[in-house]
Design a protein around this motif. Structure first.
Motif, PDB file in Angstrom:
ATOM      1  N   ALA A 283       0.371  -0.546 -12.249  1.00 63.31           N
ATOM      2  CA  ALA A 283       1.080   0.672 -11.816  1.00 63.31           C
ATOM      3  C   ALA A 283       0.312   1.400 -10.719  1.00 63.31           C
ATOM      4  O   ALA A 283       0.911   1.943  -9.772  1.00 63.31           O
ATOM      5  CB  ALA A 283       1.305   1.598 -13.011  1.00 63.31           C
ATOM      6  N   VAL A 284      -1.012   1.410 -10.819  1.00 64.82           N
ATOM      7  CA  VAL A 284      -1.824   2.042  -9.760  1.00 64.82           C
ATOM      8  C   VAL A 284      -1.667   1.263  -8.454  1.00 64.82           C
ATOM      9  O   VAL A 284      -1.497   1.840  -7.373  1.00 64.82           O
ATOM     10  CB  VAL A 284      -3.319   2.132 -10.166  1.00 64.82           C
TER      11      VAL A 284
ATOM     12  N   LYS B 121       0.873  -0.426  -7.531  1.00 65.22           N
ATOM     13  CA  LYS B 121       2.211  -0.133  -7.013  1.00 65.22           C
ATOM     14  C   LYS B 121       2.223   1.202  -6.279  1.00 65.22           C
ATOM     15  O   LYS B 121       2.794   1.337  -5.186  1.00 65.22           O
ATOM     16  CB  LYS B 121       3.208  -0.119  -8.182  1.00 65.22           C
ATOM     17  N   LYS B 122       1.565   2.183  -6.868  1.00 60.78           N
ATOM     18  CA  LYS B 122       1.476   3.524  -6.274  1.00 60.78           C
ATOM     19  C   LYS B 122       0.864   3.473  -4.868  1.00 60.78           C
ATOM     20  O   LYS B 122       1.262   4.211  -3.973  1.00 60.78           O
ATOM     21  CB  LYS B 122       0.630   4.414  -7.194  1.00 60.78           C
ATOM     22  N   TYR B 123      -0.110   2.580  -4.686  1.00 62.13           N
ATOM     23  CA  TYR B 123      -0.792   2.480  -3.382  1.00 62.13           C
ATOM     24  C   TYR B 123      -0.236   1.342  -2.523  1.00 62.13           C
ATOM     25  O   TYR B 123      -0.856   0.946  -1.540  1.00 62.13           O
ATOM     26  CB  TYR B 123      -2.308   2.324  -3.594  1.00 62.13           C
ATOM     27  N   ASP B 124       0.913   0.818  -2.934  1.00 55.56           N
ATOM     28  CA  ASP B 124       1.606  -0.169  -2.115  1.00 55.56           C
ATOM     29  C   ASP B 124       0.772  -1.427  -1.875  1.00 55.56           C
ATOM     30  O   ASP B 124       0.702  -1.942  -0.756  1.00 55.56           O
ATOM     31  CB  ASP B 124       1.985   0.501  -0.778  1.00 55.56           C
TER      32      ASP B 124
ATOM     33  N   GLU C 181      -8.639   7.098  -9.909  1.00 58.50           N
ATOM     34  CA  GLU C 181      -7.448   6.766 -10.689  1.00 58.50           C
ATOM     35  C   GLU C 181      -7.931   6.250 -12.047  1.00 58.50           C
ATOM     36  O   GLU C 181      -8.480   5.152 -12.133  1.00 58.50           O
ATOM     37  CB  GLU C 181      -6.622   5.695  -9.974  1.00 58.50           C
TER      38      GLU C 181
END
Length: 304
Positions: free
Chosen positions: A62-63, A65-68, A280
């Motif tokens: 998920a982290v 994904k957050k940072y692409d 994070e």
């Protein structure tokens, strides 16, 4: 084709392999454990459960994904521990180097074959069989490659000794323009607090010029001192034996400013934020019971 690019530990991450805890298999017997920490948790009856480890790894996904960040996962092999993707291969510059790991783990390499095949053939490196190396011991740092090793006469008896001098020499030959610097690590098959399984279990560079380090992980004080001088004492965060045991140096950088860390690393995370890092926090304590943490479960392929 994948254009690999890894020059250091902290440039902006674009593509990574993240291990998987799916179909992780039954709790191993004490005899089948590869390291003293896993052994301890098997004996105590608190070896991590698959469902908890899947949840922890999803928190990291998920982290990303957050940072692409583009994420590859290994193909799931039934009843096989595929959490530690850093062990099976590693990237330096534009080359992917297959790790010569414990023979029992060969099939883990097959599970990322589809990634390996996307790299130009000339950049896929398989070292000679006498070169033992795992990705947790190898750290590209711009003009340097730092490598954890063990050259004691009892190397063959130590299942915790994973990288030998043959591999150090081979990597120096592959990258003649870099300075390959090896560090003798403290090894123990029986005492997890006296065992630096890989270099990233007692040291890791962060940001542009900082590092986390545990002095006792190094067998030779002069080599530890070299690292402290290289980064500068004021830029080094020294961790205790208990913090090393909990894997405080085994965090993971998404960029020079963003670090994924375990949520219980209170002292470290406070210091990181004081230094200006974005931290994070994720739960990763169950995975940590197997003597590996965030860096061990990730294998970067492309950084800017």
């Amino acid at each position: 084709m994948l254009q690999l690019n890894i020059k250091n530990e902290t440039s902006r991450l674009r593509t990574v392999i993240l291990g998987t805890a799916e179909s992780n298999g039954p709790t191993p017997s004490v005899e089948d454990c590869y390291d003293p920490k896993s052994k301890e948790h098997v004996v105590a009856g608190i070896y991590p459960k698959e469902v908890d480890m899947i949840n922890e790894m999803e928190a990291v996904a998920a982290v990303f994904k957050k940072y692409d960040v583009e994420v590859y996962r290994p193909n799931v092999i039934k009843n096989c521990n595929q959490i530690f993707s850093r062990d099976i291969a590693f990237v330096i510059e534009d080359k992917i180097i297959r790790a010569n790991i414990l023979p029992d783990r060969e099939k883990e390499i097959e599970a990322i074959r589809y990634v390996w095949n996307q790299v130009e053939r000339k950049n896929r490196i398989i070292l000679p069989p006498e070169c033992h190396v795992e990705g947790g011991d190898v750290m590209p740092w711009n003009d340097y490659v730092f490598i954890g090793t063990y050259s004691g006469e009892d190397y063959p008896e130590l299942i915790t000794a994973r990288t030998n001098m043959d591999a150090v020499i081979a990597i120096q030959e592959l990258f003649p323009e870099k300075t390959v610097k090896s560090f003798e690590l403290r090894k123990s098959n029986t005492n997890a607090k006296e065992n630096a399984l890989h270099l990233d279990c007692c040291f890791q560079p962060i940001g542009k010029n900082k590092a986390i380090i545990h002095k006792n992980g190094f067998l030779i004080e002069r080599e530890y001192n070299w690292l402290v001088n290289f980064f500068g004492k004021e830029n080094v965060f020294e961790i205790t034996k208990d913090e090393m045991y909990d894997m405080n140096s085994n965090i993971f950088s998404i960029s020079e400013d963003v670090i994924i860390s375990e949520k219980n690393f209170t002292r470290l995370n406070t210091w990181l934020r004081q230094q200006g890092f974005i931290v994070e926090e994720v739960p990763y304590a169950e995975i940590g019971k197997q003597e590996g943490l965030l860096r061990c479960t990730t294998m970067p392929l492309i950084r800017d």
